[in-house]
Enzyme design. Structure first.
Site, PDB file in Angstrom:
ATOM      1  N   ARG A  70      72.954  38.416  33.559  1.00  0.00           N
ATOM      2  CA  ARG A  70      72.434  37.129  33.076  1.00  0.00           C
ATOM      3  C   ARG A  70      73.426  36.524  32.088  1.00  0.00           C
ATOM      4  O   ARG A  70      73.945  37.214  31.215  1.00  0.00           O
ATOM      5  CB  ARG A  70      71.088  37.364  32.374  1.00  0.00           C
ATOM      6  CG  ARG A  70      69.953  36.614  33.029  1.00  0.00           C
ATOM      7  CD  ARG A  70      68.645  36.945  32.390  1.00  0.00           C
ATOM      8  NE  ARG A  70      68.441  36.229  31.143  1.00  0.00           N
ATOM      9  CZ  ARG A  70      67.250  36.135  30.554  1.00  0.00           C
ATOM     10  NH1 ARG A  70      66.197  36.689  31.103  1.00  0.00           N
ATOM     11  NH2 ARG A  70      67.125  35.493  29.416  1.00  0.00           N
ATOM     12  N   ARG A 102      70.045  34.946  20.023  1.00  0.00           N
ATOM     13  CA  ARG A 102      68.662  34.822  20.511  1.00  0.00           C
ATOM     14  C   ARG A 102      67.697  35.598  19.606  1.00  0.00           C
ATOM     15  O   ARG A 102      66.599  35.128  19.310  1.00  0.00           O
ATOM     16  CB  ARG A 102      68.568  35.305  21.958  1.00  0.00           C
ATOM     17  CG  ARG A 102      69.244  34.309  22.909  1.00  0.00           C
ATOM     18  CD  ARG A 102      69.515  34.906  24.268  1.00  0.00           C
ATOM     19  NE  ARG A 102      68.296  35.262  24.951  1.00  0.00           N
ATOM     20  CZ  ARG A 102      68.194  36.276  25.819  1.00  0.00           C
ATOM     21  NH1 ARG A 102      69.224  37.035  26.077  1.00  0.00           N
ATOM     22  NH2 ARG A 102      67.054  36.495  26.406  1.00  0.00           N
TER      23      ARG A 102
HETATM   24  P1  AMP Z   1      63.607  33.460  27.915  1.00  0.00           P
HETATM   25  O1  AMP Z   1      63.826  33.913  29.304  1.00  0.00           O
HETATM   26  O2  AMP Z   1      62.171  33.207  27.583  1.00  0.00           O
HETATM   27  O3  AMP Z   1      64.272  34.360  26.906  1.00  0.00           O
HETATM   28  O4  AMP Z   1      64.330  32.025  27.782  1.00  0.00           O
HETATM   29  C1  AMP Z   1      65.703  31.871  28.044  1.00  0.00           C
HETATM   30  C2  AMP Z   1      66.239  30.664  27.285  1.00  0.00           C
HETATM   31  O5  AMP Z   1      65.549  29.478  27.723  1.00  0.00           O
HETATM   32  C3  AMP Z   1      66.056  30.706  25.781  1.00  0.00           C
HETATM   33  O6  AMP Z   1      67.068  31.441  25.117  1.00  0.00           O
HETATM   34  C4  AMP Z   1      66.097  29.225  25.429  1.00  0.00           C
HETATM   35  O7  AMP Z   1      67.416  28.715  25.469  1.00  0.00           O
HETATM   36  C5  AMP Z   1      65.342  28.596  26.614  1.00  0.00           C
HETATM   37  N1  AMP Z   1      63.877  28.515  26.339  1.00  0.00           N
HETATM   38  C6  AMP Z   1      62.890  29.143  27.032  1.00  0.00           C
HETATM   39  N2  AMP Z   1      61.683  28.834  26.531  1.00  0.00           N
HETATM   40  C7  AMP Z   1      61.905  27.993  25.487  1.00  0.00           C
HETATM   41  C8  AMP Z   1      61.071  27.345  24.539  1.00  0.00           C
HETATM   42  N3  AMP Z   1      59.728  27.491  24.557  1.00  0.00           N
HETATM   43  N4  AMP Z   1      61.660  26.560  23.594  1.00  0.00           N
HETATM   44  C9  AMP Z   1      62.993  26.396  23.563  1.00  0.00           C
HETATM   45  N5  AMP Z   1      63.847  26.997  24.400  1.00  0.00           N
HETATM   46  C10 AMP Z   1      63.319  27.789  25.366  1.00  0.00           C
END
Ligand code: AMP
Length: 192
Positions: free
Chosen positions: A133, A144
């Site tokens: 990823r 993150r």
């Molecule tokens: P995740 O798979 O949930 O870790 O999301 C991957 C990436 O998508 C994150 O690091 C953010 O860049 C973006 N992202 C996902 N959900 C959100 C959210 N609720 N608010 C802002 N960015 C998000």
């Protein structure tokens, strides 16, 4: 049943979300998955989100909120949902409150997976190795995790104040964590 699943990157949200949606027959809404799909299809939304995602930054609220409002308005979300990766900021918590209230519903519970940071880092580096990823490099992972602490922890605190937060130990084998998650959801259901 209307649930939110919180946890830092690498806490196993995706895996545990699958158990919850199966148990309650609700739709799984992962904002990260939706964004990845848009990036994969090179849509306008995907192009907007990609730079933030690649750095491990949060996508700006207005972009996320339009997308979530649209998704929660679909018929399959009417009778229940599990939100995974949303809300991640206080503004998103407030916007979600508005959406849920406007539809005459309320949230039944919020489950948070707790995993030690060192364990998270090693899980994420392993996933990077296996899945490649783009946002699983060491530097981006660190960002993150930092964003989770600074922006998402205060959002979680809102739910703790309301008494609907259920903390679950996210360490141990997957089946053990699943049992704890399902027990927390059952407790949330009873309390609501
Ligand atoms: P995740 O798979 O949930 O870790 O999301 C991957 C990436 O998508 C994150 O690091 C953010 O860049 C973006 N992202 C996902 N959900 C959100 C959210 N609720 N608010 C802002 N960015 C998000």
């Amino acid at each position: 049943m209307r649930l939110i699943l919180f946890g830092p990157p690498g806490a196993g949200k995706g895996t545990q979300a699958a158990a919850l949606v199966d148990r309650y027959s609700i739709v799984h809404i992962s904002t990260g998955d939706i964004f990845r799909e848009h990036v994969g299809n090179a849509t306008a939304l995907g192009l907007q989100a990609k730079a933030y995602m690649d750095r491990g930054d949060l996508v700006p609220d207005r972009i996320v909120l339009d997308m979530v409002e649209d998704r929660l308005g679909k018929p399959d979300a009417r009778d229940g949902f599990l939100l995974d990766g949303f809300p991640r900021t206080l503004a998103q918590v407030e916007a979600l409150d508005d959406i849920v209230e406007r539809n005459g519903h309320r949230l039944d519970g919020v489950i948070r997976l707790l995993v030690d940071e060192e364990e998270l880092l090693s899980r994420l580096l392993q996933r990077a190795h296996e899945q490649g990823r783009a946002d699983d490099t060491r530097e981006v992972i660190a960002n993150r995790l930092a964003r989770y602490r600074s922006e998402t922890e205060p959002a979680v605190a809102r739910y703790r104040q309301r008494g609907i937060l259920h903390d679950v130990d996210g360490e141990g084998d997957v089946a053990q964590v699943r049992d704890r998650v399902l027990a927390a959801a059952a407790a949330a259901e009873q309390a609501s």
